[in-house]
Motif scaffolding. Structure first.
Motif, mmCIF file in Angstrom:
data_model
loop_
_atom_site.group_PDB
_atom_site.id
_atom_site.type_symbol
_atom_site.label_atom_id
_atom_site.label_comp_id
_atom_site.label_asym_id
_atom_site.label_seq_id
_atom_site.Cartn_x
_atom_site.Cartn_y
_atom_site.Cartn_z
ATOM 1 N N ALA A 90 27.910 -7.904 -18.905
ATOM 2 C CA ALA A 90 28.872 -7.728 -17.814
ATOM 3 C C ALA A 90 29.490 -6.336 -17.797
ATOM 4 O O ALA A 90 30.394 -6.079 -17.003
ATOM 5 N N GLN A 91 29.020 -5.442 -18.686
ATOM 6 C CA GLN A 91 29.552 -4.082 -18.785
ATOM 7 C C GLN A 91 31.054 -4.074 -19.063
ATOM 8 O O GLN A 91 31.823 -3.292 -18.500
ATOM 9 N N LEU A 92 31.460 -4.970 -19.960
ATOM 10 C CA LEU A 92 32.835 -5.009 -20.448
ATOM 11 C C LEU A 92 32.851 -4.535 -21.896
ATOM 12 O O LEU A 92 31.866 -4.679 -22.617
ATOM 13 N N THR A 93 33.966 -3.975 -22.325
ATOM 14 C CA THR A 93 34.104 -3.554 -23.713
ATOM 15 C C THR A 93 34.995 -4.544 -24.466
ATOM 16 O O THR A 93 35.626 -5.406 -23.862
ATOM 17 N N MET A 94 35.044 -4.393 -25.780
ATOM 18 C CA MET A 94 35.787 -5.333 -26.612
ATOM 19 C C MET A 94 36.793 -4.593 -27.482
ATOM 20 O O MET A 94 36.472 -3.595 -28.121
ATOM 21 N N GLN A 95 38.032 -5.073 -27.499
ATOM 22 C CA GLN A 95 39.056 -4.600 -28.419
ATOM 23 C C GLN A 95 39.273 -5.701 -29.458
ATOM 24 O O GLN A 95 39.564 -6.850 -29.094
ATOM 25 N N LEU A 109 49.872 -7.890 -32.467
ATOM 26 C CA LEU A 109 48.675 -7.236 -31.939
ATOM 27 C C LEU A 109 48.588 -7.379 -30.425
ATOM 28 O O LEU A 109 48.304 -6.417 -29.705
ATOM 29 N N LEU A 110 48.846 -8.591 -29.946
ATOM 30 C CA LEU A 110 48.765 -8.812 -28.502
ATOM 31 C C LEU A 110 49.808 -7.998 -27.747
ATOM 32 O O LEU A 110 49.550 -7.513 -26.648
ATOM 33 N N ARG A 111 50.958 -7.822 -28.342
ATOM 34 C CA ARG A 111 52.011 -7.050 -27.684
ATOM 35 C C ARG A 111 51.528 -5.618 -27.401
ATOM 36 O O ARG A 111 51.866 -5.022 -26.374
ATOM 37 N N SER A 112 50.712 -5.086 -28.299
ATOM 38 C CA SER A 112 50.195 -3.728 -28.091
ATOM 39 C C SER A 112 48.941 -3.725 -27.219
ATOM 40 O O SER A 112 48.692 -2.761 -26.485
ATOM 41 N N PHE A 113 48.165 -4.809 -27.274
ATOM 42 C CA PHE A 113 46.910 -4.861 -26.527
ATOM 43 C C PHE A 113 47.089 -5.211 -25.046
ATOM 44 O O PHE A 113 46.202 -4.952 -24.244
ATOM 45 N N LEU A 114 48.206 -5.815 -24.686
ATOM 46 C CA LEU A 114 48.360 -6.333 -23.326
ATOM 47 C C LEU A 114 48.950 -5.328 -22.340
ATOM 48 O O LEU A 114 49.266 -5.697 -21.208
ATOM 49 N N ASN A 115 49.126 -4.085 -22.745
ATOM 50 C CA ASN A 115 49.638 -3.057 -21.840
ATOM 51 C C ASN A 115 48.787 -1.790 -21.981
ATOM 52 O O ASN A 115 48.879 -1.110 -23.016
ATOM 53 N N PRO A 116 47.953 -1.452 -21.000
ATOM 54 C CA PRO A 116 47.768 -2.158 -19.733
ATOM 55 C C PRO A 116 47.033 -3.489 -19.918
ATOM 56 O O PRO A 116 46.411 -3.722 -20.946
ATOM 57 N N ALA A 117 47.102 -4.332 -18.914
ATOM 58 C CA ALA A 117 46.516 -5.669 -19.003
ATOM 59 C C ALA A 117 45.009 -5.586 -19.170
ATOM 60 O O ALA A 117 44.337 -4.851 -18.449
ATOM 61 N N PRO A 118 44.439 -6.344 -20.133
ATOM 62 C CA PRO A 118 42.988 -6.357 -20.313
ATOM 63 C C PRO A 118 42.311 -7.244 -19.275
ATOM 64 O O PRO A 118 42.970 -7.941 -18.495
#
Length: 331
Positions: A90-95, A109-118
């Motif tokens: 799907a040409q998506l990347t993974m964090q 971890l989610l607090r830092s990963f969710l801005n900008p929204a994934p």
């Protein structure tokens, strides 16, 4: 040296900056020749599109956040391989975030990963903190929980019943004629607790459960720990003639300890592991185990997030498990 801008690309391509932006963001809206001219100018200038600005415009990045309990555990290595396979299509990347079996670390971890929204989020298990649930609700992105089952997941959930799977493995030992079966468990996270519950349920149904039959620790799981726990188990439960192990690492450690003690497997002692990691089929004797669909779980979770997660998939997807009988329980 200043970074090349969209205007620089436009000058090299001989078009307007708006045309460059359209070619990069909506390539289907321009001709093949114009798209190639813009891409050649991008390569020549070394221009790097501003992903954050693009994310703000669309409210989503092209990344999927995957938070797992352990990056060193082979179980989750297989899961991530499945996720990566689906996202690449799907040409998506993974964090990737490593929560270390700690719901509060998962929250951080989610607090830092969710801005900008994934583009979406994949989480292991169903033990999220209230704050994590609020964050996920506010950011409004698709969520898939994995490796477990739940009647009320955050979004969708893909996994299997750890309780039923452990019960099946333990029941197999009963059916093979073992009378005094023990349990070895380490890193006793909620899924491990479910496996312990399945072990107890099987023995209670068979009328064989003994309070001395469990040897567990909250320390990390590895082969050496399997040997240590087996020593503890046979000390407190000398009659023990078989073990169901929380994972294959512990099962291998138990097997090696039996070799050291001169205990014959499977004639005098049966061993059943969990997960079916590759080495359990290659050791001697080969180890019976409960096989779990780890890569398929990851692949399906990634696939769900690659499309509209609200359509085409059930809310709860049970991929099941299977018993792989080998020499360690075949008398």
């Amino acid at each position: 040296m200043p970074k090349p801008t969209l205007v620089d690309v436009a000058k090299v391509a001989g078009v307007s900056a708006i045309t460059v932006s359209r070619a990069l963001r909506s390539p289907d809206m321009v001709s093949d020749s114009l798209r190639e001219k813009v891409h050649e100018a991008v390569r020549e200038t070394g221009y790097m599109p501003n992903k954050s600005a693009s994310a703000l415009a669309s409210n989503r990045t092209r990344s999927v956040v995957v938070v797992i309990p352990s990056i060193s555990n082979n179980v989750f290595t297989d899961v991530m391989a499945g996720v990566a396979e689906a996202l690449a299509t799907a040409q998506l990347t993974m964090q990737i975030g490593n929560a270390g079996y700690d719901p509060e670390e998962e929250e951080r971890l989610l607090r830092s990963f969710l801005n900008p929204a994934p583009h979406g989020v994949i989480l292991a298990g169903v033990e999220q903190t209230p704050e994590t649930l609020k964050m996920l609700e506010n950011v409004d992105v698709p969520v898939v929980q994995i490796m477990d089952l739940d009647d009320n997941p955050i979004g969708k959930i893909v996994g299997f019943s750890n309780t039923d799977a452990a019960e099946a493995g333990t029941r197999h030992l009963v059916e093979q004629g073992y009378k005094h079966i023990g349990f070895l468990g380490a890193q006793m996270d909620p899924r491990s607790q479910q496996r312990l519950a399945g072990f107890k349920r099987a023995l209670e149904k068979a009328g064989q459960f003994d309070p001395r039959s469990t040897a567990t620790t909250n320390l990390p799981s590895d082969v050496q720990m399997g040997a240590t726990l087996l020593g503890k188990l046979v000390s407190q439960y000398p009659e023990c003639d078989a073990v169901f192990c929380n994972n294959d690492d512990l099962a291998l450690g138990a097997l090696f300890e039996c070799h050291r003690r001169g205990i014959r497997v499977p004639l005098d002692f049966g061993i059943c592991g969990f997960n079916n990691l590759g080495i359990t089929g290659e050791c001697f004797p080969s180890v019976t185990t409960v096989e779990t669909p780890r890569k398929e779980i990851g692949r399906l979770a990634g696939q769900i997030l690659s499309v509209d997660a609200s359509e085409g998939y059930d809310k709860t997807i049970d991929l099941g498990y299977s018993l792989v009988q080998r020499e360690s329980t075949t008398r």
